[in-house]
Design a protein around this motif. Structure first.
Motif, mmCIF file in Angstrom:
data_model
loop_
_atom_site.group_PDB
_atom_site.id
_atom_site.type_symbol
_atom_site.label_atom_id
_atom_site.label_comp_id
_atom_site.label_asym_id
_atom_site.label_seq_id
_atom_site.Cartn_x
_atom_site.Cartn_y
_atom_site.Cartn_z
ATOM 1 N N GLY A 131 4.871 52.528 2.265
ATOM 2 C CA GLY A 131 5.659 53.300 2.523
ATOM 3 C C GLY A 131 5.954 52.828 3.933
ATOM 4 O O GLY A 131 7.468 52.820 3.498
ATOM 5 N N VAL A 132 5.496 51.405 3.933
ATOM 6 C CA VAL A 132 5.905 50.459 4.896
ATOM 7 C C VAL A 132 5.865 49.317 4.457
ATOM 8 O O VAL A 132 4.480 49.010 4.214
ATOM 9 N N VAL A 133 6.612 47.673 4.880
ATOM 10 C CA VAL A 133 6.701 47.103 4.309
ATOM 11 C C VAL A 133 7.250 46.162 5.653
ATOM 12 O O VAL A 133 8.542 46.140 6.072
ATOM 13 N N VAL A 134 6.761 45.294 6.344
ATOM 14 C CA VAL A 134 6.703 44.686 7.460
ATOM 15 C C VAL A 134 6.976 43.074 7.093
ATOM 16 O O VAL A 134 6.631 42.246 6.093
ATOM 17 N N HIS A 135 8.555 42.626 7.201
ATOM 18 C CA HIS A 135 8.859 41.177 7.099
ATOM 19 C C HIS A 135 8.610 40.365 8.645
ATOM 20 O O HIS A 135 9.677 40.253 9.673
ATOM 21 N N SER A 136 7.965 39.078 9.059
ATOM 22 C CA SER A 136 7.638 38.350 9.713
ATOM 23 C C SER A 136 9.305 36.664 9.529
ATOM 24 O O SER A 136 8.539 35.486 8.392
ATOM 25 N N PHE A 137 10.030 37.105 10.409
ATOM 26 C CA PHE A 137 11.191 36.086 9.824
ATOM 27 C C PHE A 137 11.180 34.720 10.692
ATOM 28 O O PHE A 137 10.719 35.061 12.050
ATOM 29 N N LYS A 138 10.347 34.438 9.868
ATOM 30 C CA LYS A 138 9.919 32.048 10.417
ATOM 31 C C LYS A 138 11.552 31.436 10.279
ATOM 32 O O LYS A 138 12.415 31.864 9.556
ATOM 33 N N VAL A 139 10.991 30.369 10.270
ATOM 34 C CA VAL A 139 12.191 29.150 10.363
ATOM 35 C C VAL A 139 12.299 28.812 9.003
ATOM 36 O O VAL A 139 11.710 29.199 8.164
ATOM 37 N N PRO A 140 14.201 29.569 8.844
ATOM 38 C CA PRO A 140 14.619 29.087 7.285
ATOM 39 C C PRO A 140 14.199 27.939 6.326
ATOM 40 O O PRO A 140 13.549 26.806 6.880
ATOM 41 N N VAL A 184 21.574 29.647 21.912
ATOM 42 C CA VAL A 184 20.391 28.505 22.309
ATOM 43 C C VAL A 184 20.317 27.230 21.900
ATOM 44 O O VAL A 184 20.515 26.073 22.507
ATOM 45 N N HIS A 185 20.031 26.716 20.548
ATOM 46 C CA HIS A 185 20.054 25.674 19.740
ATOM 47 C C HIS A 185 21.182 24.931 18.851
ATOM 48 O O HIS A 185 20.374 25.816 17.347
ATOM 49 N N PRO A 186 21.850 25.404 19.418
ATOM 50 C CA PRO A 186 23.969 25.021 18.698
ATOM 51 C C PRO A 186 23.558 24.189 17.050
ATOM 52 O O PRO A 186 24.202 24.377 15.676
ATOM 53 N N THR A 187 22.394 23.520 17.003
ATOM 54 C CA THR A 187 21.556 22.134 16.253
ATOM 55 C C THR A 187 21.388 22.325 14.897
ATOM 56 O O THR A 187 21.740 22.039 14.301
ATOM 57 N N TYR A 188 20.923 23.957 15.332
ATOM 58 C CA TYR A 188 20.451 24.820 14.320
ATOM 59 C C TYR A 188 20.938 25.183 12.855
ATOM 60 O O TYR A 188 21.000 25.472 11.807
ATOM 61 N N ILE A 189 22.479 25.381 13.230
ATOM 62 C CA ILE A 189 23.616 25.996 12.502
ATOM 63 C C ILE A 189 23.700 24.963 11.337
ATOM 64 O O ILE A 189 24.672 25.386 10.535
#
Length: 293
Positions: free
Chosen positions: A86-95, A134-139
């Motif tokens: 009934g529950v799924v956990v998603h840990s979002f890291k660097v794309p 904070v780190h716009p270069t990531y965009i």
């Protein structure tokens, strides 16, 4: 707990995080807080069973906070009495490279809860207006058609992202997703203590990264970004809650209480009735099974 009022933590006006408390204990010991959580999470587990049988809503729980805010342990403790299905956990890291070839919301959209289930986002789509601000270069790594350099990542760019996030959340809410967004509000001093524990305790060493100290130097910048993101995106259908996080056990009780308080108001979520024909023949089915003895 009777003295936890959801509206005390819900963001409805412009906020200054520096003026928001980072500590609550309700005058209770750790043992008492643990017992309170055990009671609430059992009720949440029962609700999820009903939600699954009902099959028309999904629940999305978003957790944001500075490093060491307690997201992992909160997930472990609050959802402990859920059926695993009934529950799924998603840990979002660097794309990943594949994720970067899609728009920034794609990986979050495909992780949304099925009807009848909870999804917990450990870090969320808000990383795209927090870490990236904070780190716009990531965009630049997103390879967007209208962004050719840092100068293109201006206030209009961020305003557009807030609008896109609000549109995303409105869309999923209108299609049956119940949304909760929690900011675990940690003090800088408590983070210092928790980072030290990661260094001093061998079993915690794996959690420590020198990058944590680099990000800590940007504490004030992150606080400003959180304030703006929260204020720009708290809505009736996708509210933000600012949770005092210096006391982990109290933070868990507050989050669980807010979830239960809001979800029990959905009076249409109930176990479905059996088909009339099946209901009328229950005694016959029972006799068939009893004859097999």
């Amino acid at each position: 707990m009777d003295n936890i009022v959801s509206s005390d933590y819900r963001v409805s006006n412009p906020i200054k995080l520096a003026e928001c408390s980072t500590h609550k204990d309700f005058g209770k010991s750790d043992k008492e807080l643990k017992k309170e959580l055990e009671k609430i999470r059992k009720d949440l587990g029962k609700f999820q069973d009903t939600l699954y049988a009902h099959g028309k809503y999904g629940v999305l729980v978003c957790l944001q906070g500075m490093d060491t805010a307690g997201k992992d342990s909160l997930i472990r403790e609050v959802f402990k009495d859920f059926n695993a299905r009934g529950v799924v956990v998603h840990s979002f890291k660097v794309p990943t490279p594949i994720e970067l070839r899609h728009d920034y919301l794609w990986r979050h959209y495909i992780a949304l809860p099925e009807r009848g289930k909870f999804s917990v986002f450990n870090r969320t789509h808000y990383e795209n207006v927090l870490v990236t601000k904070v780190h716009p270069t990531y965009i630049l790594g997103e390879n967007l058609p209208d962004v050719n350099g840092i100068s293109d990542i201006d206030e209009d760019f961020w305003a557009k992202r807030y609008r896109q996030i609000n549109d995303f959340e409105r869309h999923i809410a209108e299609n049956g997703t119940i949304i909760f967004k929690f900011f675990l509000h940690l003090s800088k001093e408590e983070q210092r203590k928790r980072l030290l524990r990661r260094i001093e305790l061998k079993e915690k060493n794996w959690k420590f990264s020198p990058g944590d100290l680099k990000e800590r130097k940007l504490w004030d910048v992150y606080q400003e970004c959180y304030e703006e993101a929260i204020q720009k995106t708290t809505t009736e259908h996708a509210p933000w809650f600012v949770i005092p996080a210096d006391n982990k056990k109290a933070a868990r009780v507050i989050v669980a209480s807010i979830l239960m308080d809001a979800l029990k108001k959905y009076k249409d979520i109930d176990e479905p009735e059996l088909d009339d024909e099946i209901k009328a023949n229950l005694e016959n089915f029972k006799k068939q099974l009893e004859k097999e003895k």
